[in-house]
Enzyme design. Structure first.
Site, short mmCIF file in Angstrom:
data_model
loop_
_atom_site.label_atom_id
_atom_site.label_comp_id
_atom_site.label_asym_id
_atom_site.label_seq_id
_atom_site.Cartn_x
_atom_site.Cartn_y
_atom_site.Cartn_z
N SER A 128 -3.07 3.76 4.47
CA SER A 128 -3.06 3.22 3.12
C SER A 128 -4.32 3.56 2.32
CB SER A 128 -2.87 1.71 3.17
OG SER A 128 -3.85 1.12 3.98
N HIS A 155 4.04 2.41 4.58
CA HIS A 155 3.78 3.24 3.41
C HIS A 155 4.56 4.56 3.48
CE1 HIS A 155 0.67 1.00 1.20
NE2 HIS A 155 0.24 0.60 2.38
N LYS A 183 7.71 -2.83 0.13
CA LYS A 183 7.12 -1.71 -0.62
C LYS A 183 8.28 -0.88 -1.22
CE LYS A 183 2.60 -1.55 1.61
NZ LYS A 183 2.62 -2.82 2.37
#
Lengths: 101, 415
Positions: free
Chosen positions: B190, B218, B249
Site C-alpha cells: 500500500s 489492494h 476497497k
C-alpha cells in the site's frame, strides 16, 4: 528494622561492568537465592490452582530480551541469551514503519 | 479508579505529544457519496468544497455504482438490516454462502470464509492455523493488520527485507527445523504500490516446504488479466495457500473481508479464528451489494481495463510533468517528495486547487521517503485526470520541483 541480607560479590580488578553484566549478575544471584532459601521449593498456591484447572504448568529460569522505542516495545524469551536476542531481533523487523492504510 | 484530573491530564499530554509530532489525524467530512467528484467540509464547519478524489481505494469506481446500490437496497428489503448474531449461532443466511462461493470462484481458491473486515481476517487467521512450533516469515512492509495478527499468534516470527528474495531464502534455510513455515506478504504494497514477486515466492515455498499467505486487498478485482489479483498477474493461481482480501476497497468499498484458500485452512478459521467466532456477521445489505459487484466484474473486464488505461495516462502525465514517481504496475502512484513538510504543504495546496490527496511521511513511511500517494479509479473520467495533472503541474512549479530527482529535492528541501 531492615532485615534484608546483602551479598557482596567481588569483581575481578579492572573489569568494567556494563548494564548487561549487572543484569546477568543480579538475575543469577536472585535465582540462587530463590533456589537455596526454600521459598520456591513447594509449589505455590497459584500453581496448584492452575493444575487443579487442568493446566500442565512448567516454570523455570529463562532469558528475556526487551527493546523499547518511544511508545513501542517488544519482548522475547529464550533458553539462552543469544536465543532471546535473536528472537527479539526477528520481531523488530516488523517495526520498520507504521505503513499506509 | 475514577476518571479524575490525573487520568485526564495523562491522556491530554499524550494527545498533545501526538499533535507536536505532527501526527494528529483529523477527519474530513464528505457530504456526498464516494466517487470521483465529492463535496468535502474541511476544516470542520467550513462550507462544502467540490474536489476530485485521488485518495480513495475505490479502484473500480463501484462504491456508488447504481446496480450495486440497487442490489444492496434489494438485499435490505429481502433479508433485513441486521442479524444480531455471530455466524455460527444464527447469523448465516443463504446469501453468505452465495457470496463465499462466488469469492472462491473469482479468487481461484478452494474455500472462502467471510469476516467483518480484512483487518479481522488478518487478526484471526494466523492464530487459527499456526502454533508455537511454527514460523511466520513476513515481508518487512506488510500491512499493519498482518503485524497485529502475527502478534496475536503464538508461532515464532521473522522477517525478510522488502521483496528481497535472497534474504527470504536465507530465512527459509534458517528455519527448516520448524514444523510449518508460512511466508507472509501483501500482494500489492500500500505504500509504494509495488507488487510482490509471487512467482519467485511460490518457487521458494516449494523448494523449502513452506506455505504462502497473501493479503491482496489492494489488488482483488483489478490486478491480473481478469482482475483475480496479484496471483493471477504473477501466474501462480492455485499456488497460494492462504489469501485474504477486503470488500472495502475495489469490491464495492463498504466493509467486510475474507480468508480464502486451502479448504482445511479455511475450516480451521471457521472453528478457531476469534474475530470470526466473536464478531457479528457481515450485514445482508453488504453481502447483497458484494454479490452484485462480483457479478459485474466476472461478466467482463471493462472496469479493470479502464482503470489500467487511467493509471497509465496518469502515470505518464505526472512523469511528463517532471515528477519523481515510484515505479509500479498498480493504481497506487506515489509522487515522491522525500521531505515531510513539502508533502504536507503540497497536499494542502492541491486541496486548494480542488484535488484531494494526502501526504504520507515518517513513521507511516520510511524516514526521508515522504510522498503524496495518489490512487486512480475506473470512476475517473478523462476530465478528472486532466484537471488533476493541471493542478499537480501548477503546485509542482510553485515549489520548483519539476524535473528534480531525489538528490535534488533533498538538497533543496532537506529531510
Amino acid at each position: 528494622m531492615n532485615d534484608t541480607q546483602t551479598i557482596e560479590i567481588r569483581v575481578p580488578a579492572g573489569k568494567e561492568l556494563t548494564d548487561d553484566d549487572l543484569d546477568i549478575l543480579r538475575t543469577a544471584c536472585e535465582a540462587f537465592v530463590g533456589l537455596s532459601c526454600g521459598s520456591e521449593k513447594e509449589p505455590p498456591a497459584q500453581i496448584r490452582a492452575m493444575k487443579g484447572e487442568g493446566w500442565q504448568v512448567r516454570s523455570g529460569l529463562t532469558w528475556i530480551a526487551r527493546a523499547e522505542r518511544s511508545h513501542s516495545y517488544e519482548e522475547a524469551i529464550g533458553e539462552t541469551r543469544s536465543e532471546a536476542l535473536c528472537r527479539l531481533s526477528q520481531m523488530l523487523g516488523l517495526h520498520t514503519v507504521d505503513g499506509c492504510p | 479508579m475514577s476518571y479524575n484530573d490525573k487520568v485526564r491530564g495523562h491522556y491530554q499530554t499524550e494527545l498533545n505529544g501526538i499533535k507536536e509530532a505532527g501526527l494528529f489525524k483529523e477527519e474530513r467530512f464528505i457530504k456526498s457519496p464516494q466517487m470521483a467528484d465529492i463535496e468535502v467540509e474541511y476544516p470542520a464547519g467550513a462550507d462544502g468544497k467540490r474536489v476530485i478524489n485521488f485518495c480513495a481505494n475505490n479502484y473500480l469506481g463501484l462504491s456508488n455504482h447504481p446496480e450495486v446500490v440497487e442490489a444492496a437496497r434489494a438485499g435490505l428489503d429481502d433479508r433485513g438490516y441486521g442479524l444480531s448474531s455471530v455466524r455460527f449461532i444464527c447469523g448465516t443466511q443463504d446469501i453468505h454462502r452465495t457470496l463465499e462461493n462466488k469469492l472462491t470462484d473469482f479468487l481461484g481458491t478452494e474455500e472462502t470464509l467471510l469476516f467483518p473486515s480484512c483487518m479481522d481476517a488478518n487478526a484471526g487467521v494466523f492464530e487459527a492455523v499456526l502454533g508455537d512450533q511454527d514460523m511466520m516469515i513476513a515481508d518487512r512492509l506488510v500491512h499493519a493488520s498482518i503485524v497485529d495478527g502475527m502478534r496475536l499468534c503464538k508461532a515464532q516470527q521473522d522477517t525478510y527485507k522488502h521483496s528481497n528474495m535472497a534474504h527470504l531464502e536465507e530465512k527459509l534455510q534458517l528455519h527448516q527445523d520448524k514444523r510449518h513455515r508460512l511466508i507472509i506478504t501483501d500482494g500489492v504494497f500500500s505504500m509504494d504500490g509495488d507488487l510482490a514477486k509471487l512467482d519467485e515466492i511460490c518457487d521458494l515455498a516449494d523448494k523449502y516446504d513452506a506455505m504462502v499467505f497473501v493479503d491482496d486487498s489492494h489488488a482483488s478485482g483489478f490486478i491480473g488479466k481478469t482482475g483475480r489479483g496479484t496471483h493471477e498477474h504473477c501466474g501462480v493461481l492455485g499456488r497460494i495457500d492462504i489469501l485474504t482480501t477486503t470488500l472495502g476497497k475495489a469490491l464495492g468499498g463498504a466493509s467486510g473481508g475474507c480468508v480464502s484458500g486451502r479448504a482445511e485452512i479455511v475450516e480451521m478459521c471457521r472453528q478457531r479464528a476469534r474475530p470470526y467466532l466473536f464478531s457479528n456477521t457481515v450485514a445482508p445489505v453488504i453481502v447483497s451489494g458484494a454479490i452484485k459487484v462480483l457479478d459485474l466484474i466476472s461478466d467482463n473486464t471493462e472496469r479493470r481495463d479502464k482503470l489500467e488505461a487511467n493509471t497509465t495516462f496518469w502515470r505518464n502525465g505526472l512523469q511528463a510533468a517532471g515528477f519523481d514517481l515510484k515505479d509500479g504496475d498498480s493504481p497506487i502512484v506515489p509522487v515522491m517528495l522525500y521531505n515531510a513538510q513539502l508533502a504536507q504543504d503540497m497536499s494542502r495546496d492541491l486541496y486548494d486547487q480542488g484535488i484531494y490527496v494526502v501526504g504520507f511521511f515518517f513513521p507511516v513511511v520510511g524516514k526521508g521517503q515522504a510522498r503524496i500517494r495518489t490512487q486512480i479509479s475506473a470512476g475517473h473520467e478523462q476530465v478528472h485526470l486532466e484537471a488533476g495533472l493541471t493542478a499537480f503541474r501548477k503546485v509542482g512549479e510553485k515549489y520548483g520541483i519539476l524535473g528534480l530527482g531525489k538528490k535534488e529535492i533533498k538538497a533543496k528541501f532537506g529531510l
